[in-house]
Design an enzyme around this catalytic site. Sequence first.
Site, PDB file in Angstrom:
ATOM      1  N   CYS A 105       0.836  -1.185   0.000  1.00  0.00           N
ATOM      2  CA  CYS A 105       0.000   0.000   0.000  1.00  0.00           C
ATOM      3  C   CYS A 105       0.881   1.248   0.000  1.00  0.00           C
ATOM      4  O   CYS A 105       1.982   1.245   0.538  1.00  0.00           O
ATOM      5  CB  CYS A 105      -0.950   0.100   1.191  1.00  0.00           C
ATOM      6  SG  CYS A 105      -2.022  -1.322   1.350  1.00  0.00           S
ATOM      7  N   ARG A 154       3.577  -0.258  -4.980  1.00  0.00           N
ATOM      8  CA  ARG A 154       3.390  -0.788  -3.624  1.00  0.00           C
ATOM      9  C   ARG A 154       2.059  -1.521  -3.457  1.00  0.00           C
ATOM     10  O   ARG A 154       1.803  -2.110  -2.409  1.00  0.00           O
ATOM     11  CB  ARG A 154       3.422   0.362  -2.597  1.00  0.00           C
ATOM     12  CG  ARG A 154       4.678   1.164  -2.625  1.00  0.00           C
ATOM     13  CD  ARG A 154       4.600   2.299  -1.638  1.00  0.00           C
ATOM     14  NE  ARG A 154       4.573   1.806  -0.281  1.00  0.00           N
ATOM     15  CZ  ARG A 154       5.638   1.544   0.441  1.00  0.00           C
ATOM     16  NH1 ARG A 154       6.828   1.724  -0.071  1.00  0.00           N
ATOM     17  NH2 ARG A 154       5.529   1.093   1.668  1.00  0.00           N
ATOM     18  N   TRP A 186      -2.904  -2.700  -1.589  1.00  0.00           N
ATOM     19  CA  TRP A 186      -2.592  -4.112  -1.778  1.00  0.00           C
ATOM     20  C   TRP A 186      -3.359  -4.812  -0.650  1.00  0.00           C
ATOM     21  O   TRP A 186      -3.003  -4.686   0.515  1.00  0.00           O
ATOM     22  CB  TRP A 186      -1.095  -4.351  -1.648  1.00  0.00           C
ATOM     23  CG  TRP A 186      -0.674  -5.742  -1.946  1.00  0.00           C
ATOM     24  CD1 TRP A 186      -0.358  -6.254  -3.180  1.00  0.00           C
ATOM     25  CD2 TRP A 186      -0.472  -6.815  -1.005  1.00  0.00           C
ATOM     26  NE1 TRP A 186       0.003  -7.573  -3.059  1.00  0.00           N
ATOM     27  CE2 TRP A 186      -0.067  -7.947  -1.743  1.00  0.00           C
ATOM     28  CE3 TRP A 186      -0.623  -6.940   0.379  1.00  0.00           C
ATOM     29  CZ2 TRP A 186       0.213  -9.178  -1.154  1.00  0.00           C
ATOM     30  CZ3 TRP A 186      -0.350  -8.164   0.973  1.00  0.00           C
ATOM     31  CH2 TRP A 186       0.062  -9.256   0.211  1.00  0.00           C
ATOM     32  N   ASN A 219      -1.230   2.152   5.726  1.00  0.00           N
ATOM     33  CA  ASN A 219      -0.374   1.128   5.135  1.00  0.00           C
ATOM     34  C   ASN A 219       0.101   0.248   6.278  1.00  0.00           C
ATOM     35  O   ASN A 219       0.733   0.743   7.206  1.00  0.00           O
ATOM     36  CB  ASN A 219       0.812   1.823   4.438  1.00  0.00           C
ATOM     37  CG  ASN A 219       1.948   0.880   4.133  1.00  0.00           C
ATOM     38  OD1 ASN A 219       1.731  -0.307   3.902  1.00  0.00           O
ATOM     39  ND2 ASN A 219       3.155   1.398   4.124  1.00  0.00           N
ATOM     40  N   GLY A 220      -0.235  -1.050   6.247  1.00  0.00           N
ATOM     41  CA  GLY A 220       0.205  -1.944   7.319  1.00  0.00           C
ATOM     42  C   GLY A 220      -0.949  -2.764   7.845  1.00  0.00           C
ATOM     43  O   GLY A 220      -1.966  -2.932   7.161  1.00  0.00           O
ATOM     44  N   GLU A 241      16.835 -17.402  -8.939  1.00  0.00           N
ATOM     45  CA  GLU A 241      16.427 -16.037  -9.281  1.00  0.00           C
ATOM     46  C   GLU A 241      15.751 -16.001 -10.653  1.00  0.00           C
ATOM     47  O   GLU A 241      14.721 -15.348 -10.832  1.00  0.00           O
ATOM     48  CB  GLU A 241      17.661 -15.117  -9.218  1.00  0.00           C
ATOM     49  CG  GLU A 241      17.434 -13.677  -9.627  1.00  0.00           C
ATOM     50  CD  GLU A 241      16.315 -12.979  -8.868  1.00  0.00           C
ATOM     51  OE1 GLU A 241      15.811 -13.497  -7.869  1.00  0.00           O
ATOM     52  OE2 GLU A 241      15.920 -11.878  -9.323  1.00  0.00           O
ATOM     53  N   LYS A 300      11.916 -14.793 -11.413  1.00  0.00           N
ATOM     54  CA  LYS A 300      11.575 -13.732 -12.378  1.00  0.00           C
ATOM     55  C   LYS A 300      10.492 -14.228 -13.329  1.00  0.00           C
ATOM     56  O   LYS A 300       9.529 -13.531 -13.596  1.00  0.00           O
ATOM     57  CB  LYS A 300      12.792 -13.311 -13.219  1.00  0.00           C
ATOM     58  CG  LYS A 300      13.829 -12.484 -12.549  1.00  0.00           C
ATOM     59  CD  LYS A 300      13.431 -11.072 -12.247  1.00  0.00           C
ATOM     60  CE  LYS A 300      12.821 -10.928 -10.891  1.00  0.00           C
ATOM     61  NZ  LYS A 300      13.626 -10.829  -9.734  1.00  0.00           N
ATOM     62  N   GLU A 313       6.984 -14.751 -11.537  1.00  0.00           N
ATOM     63  CA  GLU A 313       6.281 -13.582 -11.004  1.00  0.00           C
ATOM     64  C   GLU A 313       5.740 -12.665 -12.097  1.00  0.00           C
ATOM     65  O   GLU A 313       4.709 -12.018 -11.903  1.00  0.00           O
ATOM     66  CB  GLU A 313       7.127 -12.800  -9.998  1.00  0.00           C
ATOM     67  CG  GLU A 313       8.295 -12.052 -10.573  1.00  0.00           C
ATOM     68  CD  GLU A 313       9.089 -11.288  -9.529  1.00  0.00           C
ATOM     69  OE1 GLU A 313       8.489 -10.755  -8.599  1.00  0.00           O
ATOM     70  OE2 GLU A 313      10.319 -11.231  -9.665  1.00  0.00           O
ATOM     71  N   HIS A 343      17.101 -36.951  -7.822  1.00  0.00           N
ATOM     72  CA  HIS A 343      16.573 -37.479  -6.559  1.00  0.00           C
ATOM     73  C   HIS A 343      15.064 -37.275  -6.440  1.00  0.00           C
ATOM     74  O   HIS A 343      14.532 -37.264  -5.346  1.00  0.00           O
ATOM     75  CB  HIS A 343      17.313 -36.852  -5.375  1.00  0.00           C
ATOM     76  CG  HIS A 343      18.769 -37.199  -5.381  1.00  0.00           C
ATOM     77  ND1 HIS A 343      19.241 -38.458  -5.078  1.00  0.00           N
ATOM     78  CD2 HIS A 343      19.855 -36.461  -5.714  1.00  0.00           C
ATOM     79  CE1 HIS A 343      20.558 -38.471  -5.200  1.00  0.00           C
ATOM     80  NE2 HIS A 343      20.954 -37.268  -5.582  1.00  0.00           N
ATOM     81  N   LYS A 378       5.662  -4.097  -4.518  1.00  0.00           N
ATOM     82  CA  LYS A 378       7.119  -3.951  -4.482  1.00  0.00           C
ATOM     83  C   LYS A 378       7.669  -4.022  -3.064  1.00  0.00           C
ATOM     84  O   LYS A 378       8.700  -4.609  -2.820  1.00  0.00           O
ATOM     85  CB  LYS A 378       7.478  -2.610  -5.114  1.00  0.00           C
ATOM     86  CG  LYS A 378       8.952  -2.302  -5.165  1.00  0.00           C
ATOM     87  CD  LYS A 378       9.550  -2.842  -6.426  1.00  0.00           C
ATOM     88  CE  LYS A 378      11.047  -2.675  -6.479  1.00  0.00           C
ATOM     89  NZ  LYS A 378      11.655  -3.815  -7.166  1.00  0.00           N
TER      90      LYS A 378
HETATM   91  C1  F6R Z   1      11.162 -10.274  -6.767  1.00  0.00           C
HETATM   92  C2  F6R Z   1      11.199  -9.255  -5.723  1.00  0.00           C
HETATM   93  C3  F6R Z   1      10.950  -9.686  -4.330  1.00  0.00           C
HETATM   94  C4  F6R Z   1      11.834  -8.873  -3.361  1.00  0.00           C
HETATM   95  C5  F6R Z   1      11.475  -9.206  -1.907  1.00  0.00           C
HETATM   96  C6  F6R Z   1      12.363  -8.488  -0.938  1.00  0.00           C
HETATM   97  O1  F6R Z   1      11.456  -9.726  -8.018  1.00  0.00           O
HETATM   98  O2  F6R Z   1      11.398  -8.105  -5.985  1.00  0.00           O
HETATM   99  O3  F6R Z   1      11.144 -11.044  -4.159  1.00  0.00           O
HETATM  100  O4  F6R Z   1      13.166  -9.179  -3.616  1.00  0.00           O
HETATM  101  O5  F6R Z   1      10.145  -8.864  -1.678  1.00  0.00           O
HETATM  102  O6  F6R Z   1      12.265  -7.105  -1.100  1.00  0.00           O
HETATM  103  P1  F6R Z   1      13.358  -6.132  -0.528  1.00  0.00           P
HETATM  104  O7  F6R Z   1      14.617  -6.385  -1.291  1.00  0.00           O
HETATM  105  O8  F6R Z   1      12.815  -4.764  -0.768  1.00  0.00           O
HETATM  106  O9  F6R Z   1      13.525  -6.452   0.918  1.00  0.00           O
END
Ligand code: F6R
Length: 613
Positions: free
Chosen positions: A2, A27, A74, A100-101, A484, A488, A491, A507, A608
Site C-alpha cells: 500500500c 506498492r 494491496w 499502510n500496514g 532467481e 523472475k 512472477e 533425486h 514492491k
Molecule cells: C522479486 C522481488 C521480491 C523482493 C522481496 C524483498 O522480483 O522483488 O522477491 O526481492 O520482496 O524485497 P526487498 O529487497 O525490498 O527487501
Amino acid sequence: MCGIVGYIGDGSARGIILDGLKKLEYRGYDSAGIALHAGDKIEVRKKQGRISNLEEFIANDPVDSTLGVGHTRWATHGAPSDINSHPHCNGDSTIAVVHNGIVENYVELREWLIKEHGVKFLSETDTEVIAQLIGVCYRGDLLDAVYEAVEKMRGAYAIGVIAAGEPDKIVAVRKSSPLIVGLGQGCNFIASDIPALLRHVKDIYLIENNETVVLTRDQVTIYDKERKEVKRDVFHVTWSAEAAEKEGYPHFMLKEIHEQPGGIEETLTRRLSPEGMIKLDGISLTRKELERFNRIYIVACGTAYHAGLVGKYAIEKFARLPVEVDVASEFRYRDPLVDEKTLFIAISQSGETLDTLEALRDAKSKGARILSVVNVVGSSVARESDDVFYTWAGPEIAVASTKAYTTQLICMYLIALHMGLERGALPMEEYKRILQELLALPDKLRKLLETEPDIREIAWELFLYNKNDVFFIGRGNDAGVAYEGSLKLKEISYINSFAIAAGELKHGTIALIEPGTPVIALATQDALYEKMLSNIQEVKARGAYVVGLAKEGNQEIGKRGNANRVVYIPRCPDEITPVLAVVPLQLLAYYIAKFRDCDIDKPKNLAKSVTVE
Ligand code: F6R
C-alpha cells in the site's frame, strides 16, 4: 504494501495526490482512493482497480481542495472492492484515514467499538477500525484523538488522518511501516516513499518509528511517543524526478535491466579508493572485529535472498568463514543461535520489508552486529543497522527486482573480498585480480545486453511452445542464479517454474521431465561444466527442450545431443558469473511475459515493498 500520500498547501490536492499515488502504484494496485477536505466536509472518492479507474471516476464526479490524503491498496483485510478501498471514514465521515500496514488487534477493537459505541462498519478492513476509533476518541482535537487511538492499536502501520473540523492539518503516525514528510514552500506532504514527492520537493524528513507528525501549510512538527517535540535533520534527496520515469522504455523492468551496467559501476566506484582498495568508510569490519564473529547469517526475502545465496559462496570462498543464509520469515521463528559473536547481514532493496526488518531487530536484541545491504537511502533497515553498504542502483520501480539484485551481488563481493583480505584468507594478488574482474563487469554486461534480440527469439520459441512448467537447473553459483531466474519468470509471466540444483534433479524432480519440457540449464561454472553437461544429457534423454547458458568458448554445450539453444556470456571468473548470468534470464522472463501480454511492471497479487508479515 500500500502507498499513502497526503498534501496540504495552495495547489490542487487532487492532482498532486493522484500523481503521487501513481508513483507508488508499485506498492499495491488493486484499488485506490482519495479523501479531500471540501468546505466543512470530507469528500471521499474510491474505486477498485488501478489509479486510472479512480481518475476516470473522479472526472465524472469532480471535487478538489487544497488538503487531502490518498491511498493505493494491496489488499490484506477484505478482498479488493470499492467498499474496502481506502480512505476509510468514521460513522459521520468527519474523519478520514489512509493506512499502510496491519492493525493486529483489529477484531478486538472492532467488537469493542460495536459493543461500547454502537459503531456500524461498512467494510471488512482493519483500516475502518482505525477511522472509527479515532472518531470515537475525537473531542475537537485531531492530534489528541490520534494519540488516544494509537495507544489502543497493536501492529505495524503508517497512517495519514484528516478531520472535517480541522481544515488546516494532516496528522500522520509511523509505527514500523515507512513514512516520509516532504517539505515545500507553503505546502507540505506525507508519503510512503520518495518517488511520490520527487516532482515537488527534494527536502524531506524521515519519520522514525512511533513518531507522530502534524503538518500545516507552513509548518511540520514531529512528536515522539510521549508527545515531546523532536528535532529532525532535513534529508536532501539526490535522485532526479526522471530517474523514476520510463524514459522511452516500454516498461520500467526493461529500463532497469539496461541500467545495470551503470548501477554496478556506481556501486563499485563509490567503494574503491584511488589506490584500488575497497574502502569501508566507517563500516566496522576490521581484522579485530572479524575475529570476534564465529557465525554469519545472511537474511533476506525473495530476490534479495537469492543475492544472499551468492553472497554465501563468495564469503566462504574468499574469507573462509561459514555462512548461513535464511529467508527472513523463517529465521525469526526458528530460534536461531544469535549472540554478540554473530554478524547478521540483511539484504533489502526497499529497506522496508517487514520480515527482514523484524529478523534484524530480533538479531540486534540478542547482541548481533548488523550490517545491511540496502538500496533505499534512509530506509528502516538502513537506519536500524550498525553499518550500511548501499547498492547505488537508483530507484527501482518495476515490481520484479533486477538492478537491485546485481548491485546486491556487487556489495556481497566487496564485503567478501574485504573480509578475506582482513582475515588473511585471501592473498593481495587474488584480491586485486578479482577487483579488476569486477571492474570489467559493466562493459561485459553492455556487450551481453547486445544479445537481447537473440534472447527475445528464444523467448518467442518458448512462448509458442506454450508449456505451463519450466525448470531451471544449475550447480554452485549457478544454482543460486537459477532460483532467481525461476522467480523472475513466474512472477511476471505466471508460468509455473521450478529451480533446483542440477545434481539434485535425479533425486525426485526428474520424474516431471517429459518430451518438450523446457529446461533452462545454467552451465557458467568452469569448474562444474562437465558435470552440468551430464545433467543436461539426463534431461535431454527424457525429451527436454534445453536452453543452455555458458561462458563464451565453452561450445560443447551447443553440440548435437546437448542444449537446443545456447546463450553465451562473456568470460569471467566462476565466482562472479552470477552478475552476468542472471541478465539473459531477466530478459527471457521479460519477453515471455510480454508475449503473454502480462502486466510486466505490476504483476498480479504482488507489491514492491512487502511491509506485512
Ligand atoms: C522479486 C522481488 C521480491 C523482493 C522481496 C524483498 O522480483 O522483488 O522477491 O526481492 O520482496 O524485497 P526487498 O529487497 O525490498 O527487501
